[in-house]
Design a protein around this motif. Structure first.
Motif, PDB file in Angstrom:
ATOM      1  N   SER A   1      13.582   7.828  -1.590  1.00  8.94           N
ATOM      2  CA  SER A   1      13.679   6.489  -1.008  1.00  8.94           C
ATOM      3  C   SER A   1      14.142   6.556   0.446  1.00  8.94           C
TER       4      SER A   1
ATOM      5  N   GLU B   1      -3.167  -2.212   0.239  1.00  4.06           N
ATOM      6  CA  GLU B   1      -1.921  -2.119   0.990  1.00  4.06           C
ATOM      7  C   GLU B   1      -0.727  -1.923   0.058  1.00  4.06           C
TER       8      GLU B   1
ATOM      9  N   THR C   1       9.429  -1.570  -0.817  1.00  4.84           N
ATOM     10  CA  THR C   1       9.763  -2.938  -1.219  1.00  4.84           C
ATOM     11  C   THR C   1      10.415  -3.021  -2.598  1.00  4.84           C
TER      12      THR C   1
ATOM     13  N   VAL D   1       5.549   1.161  -2.096  1.00  2.00           N
ATOM     14  CA  VAL D   1       5.404   1.050  -0.647  1.00  2.00           C
ATOM     15  C   VAL D   1       4.304   0.037  -0.348  1.00  2.00           C
ATOM     16  N   GLU D   2       4.597  -0.935   0.501  1.00  3.10           N
ATOM     17  CA  GLU D   2       3.608  -1.945   0.876  1.00  3.10           C
ATOM     18  C   GLU D   2       3.219  -1.807   2.340  1.00  3.10           C
ATOM     19  N   GLY D   3       2.007  -2.276   2.644  1.00  2.00           N
ATOM     20  CA  GLY D   3       1.491  -2.204   4.007  1.00  2.00           C
ATOM     21  C   GLY D   3       0.482  -1.070   4.135  1.00  2.00           C
TER      22      GLY D   3
ATOM     23  N   LYS E   1      11.839   5.572   3.843  1.00  2.00           N
ATOM     24  CA  LYS E   1      12.318   4.540   4.773  1.00  2.00           C
ATOM     25  C   LYS E   1      12.534   5.119   6.167  1.00  2.00           C
TER      26      LYS E   1
ATOM     27  N   CYS F   1       8.813   4.526  -6.331  1.00  6.55           N
ATOM     28  CA  CYS F   1       9.064   3.795  -5.086  1.00  6.55           C
ATOM     29  C   CYS F   1       7.772   3.084  -4.715  1.00  6.55           C
TER      30      CYS F   1
ATOM     31  N   GLY G   1       9.515   5.378   8.213  1.00  3.77           N
ATOM     32  CA  GLY G   1       8.893   4.117   8.608  1.00  3.77           C
ATOM     33  C   GLY G   1       8.072   3.424   7.546  1.00  3.77           C
ATOM     34  N   PHE G   2       8.117   3.900   6.307  1.00  2.00           N
ATOM     35  CA  PHE G   2       7.362   3.246   5.238  1.00  2.00           C
ATOM     36  C   PHE G   2       8.163   2.075   4.674  1.00  2.00           C
ATOM     37  N   ASN G   3       7.448   1.003   4.310  1.00  8.06           N
ATOM     38  CA  ASN G   3       8.079  -0.224   3.816  1.00  8.06           C
ATOM     39  C   ASN G   3       8.260  -0.148   2.299  1.00  8.06           C
TER      40      ASN G   3
END
Length: 251
Positions: free
Chosen positions: A186, A171, A197, A144-146, A190, A142, A193-195
């Protein structure tokens, strides 16, 4: 920094540009066909299909094309896509780097010939089945961005039964798990609160070959780029390790 992680980051940054190439549309459509064929042709009940559809939409593939690919996989559209085979090829790149190629093809002789030419023109050679696959293990990832709080990421990863995670850029984080835990992981990420992508199945090397020579590095990255550009190739994985500044210069 491990080569596979840095290369994954570079490939991710290229994704928007690469998505404009026609062969990427073909690859994503074929992934939908196979996912629909291997499970139920309904995204709600087929996580692999849902993931393939999400990637296709992110690349800008029209909904009509996606629905057509699902129908082809389900056998309700017609045509010859039922003849698509999933085949894994193996070989060696410059410096003895192990390379694993996943392909979807309706003509294995054509695909093998294209791969053989690509290897020979870029300092490598196509090998026999099993010559390098023992080096790799399959894991779902998975992405994760940000910016993330690592304590919260660790908590969510444990709750989602992840095996590990790796910070591969300022990031960007990759969280690894087995297939049986993928949907749970996944959903957990989500919900927390994780992005998330992207989700992908990746071959993770158990050992790496260090590449330090600039000419060798240039040939290796050119070979990987050439292989990824072939219509029948879905994914390319290699077990190289390369200094970040050398890879950035070559890329």
């Amino acid at each position: 920094m491990a080569g596979h992680s840095k290369w994954a980051n570079i490939k991710h940054q290229k994704a928007i540009v690469d998505a404009k190439r026609g062969n990427v549309f073909t690859q994503l459509s074929r992934a939908i066909i196979v996912a629909a064929r291997n499970g139920v042709p309904d995204a709600a009940g087929n996580f692999q299909l849902r993931t393939a559809i999400d990637k296709a939409k992110a690349a800008g593939i029209p909904n009509d094309n996606i629905e057509r690919a699902i129908a082809k996989g389900a056998g309700t559209f017609g045509g010859d896509n039922s003849s698509l085979e999933e085949i894994r090829y193996e070989g060696y790149g410059p410096g003895g780097v192990a390379i694993l190629i996943e392909a979807l093809t309706d003509n294995r002789n054509r695909t093998a010939a294209d791969l053989r030419v690509s290897f020979s023109k870029n300092g490598g050679n196509l090998g026999e089945t099993g010559c390098v696959s023992w080096i790799f293990a399959q894991k779902w990832v998975c992405i994760v961005e940000g910016r993330v709080n690592e304590e919260q990421l660790l908590e969510a990863s444990l709750e989602g039964d992840a095996e590990s995670y790796e910070m591969i850029a300022e990031e960007m984080v990759e969280v690894f798990t087995e297939l049986v835990n993928l949907e749970k992981l996944s959903h957990t990420l989500k919900t927390k609160g994780f992005n998330v992508t992207d989700i992908e199945l990746r071959w993770i090397p158990g050992n790496q070959v260090e590449v330090t020579d600039p000419d060798q590095a240039k040939s290796l990255l050119k070979l990987i780029d050439t292989l990824e550009g072939l219509d029948d190739v879905q994914n390319v994985t290699a077990n190289f390790e390369m200094a970040e500044n050398l890879m950035a210069a070559m890329a």
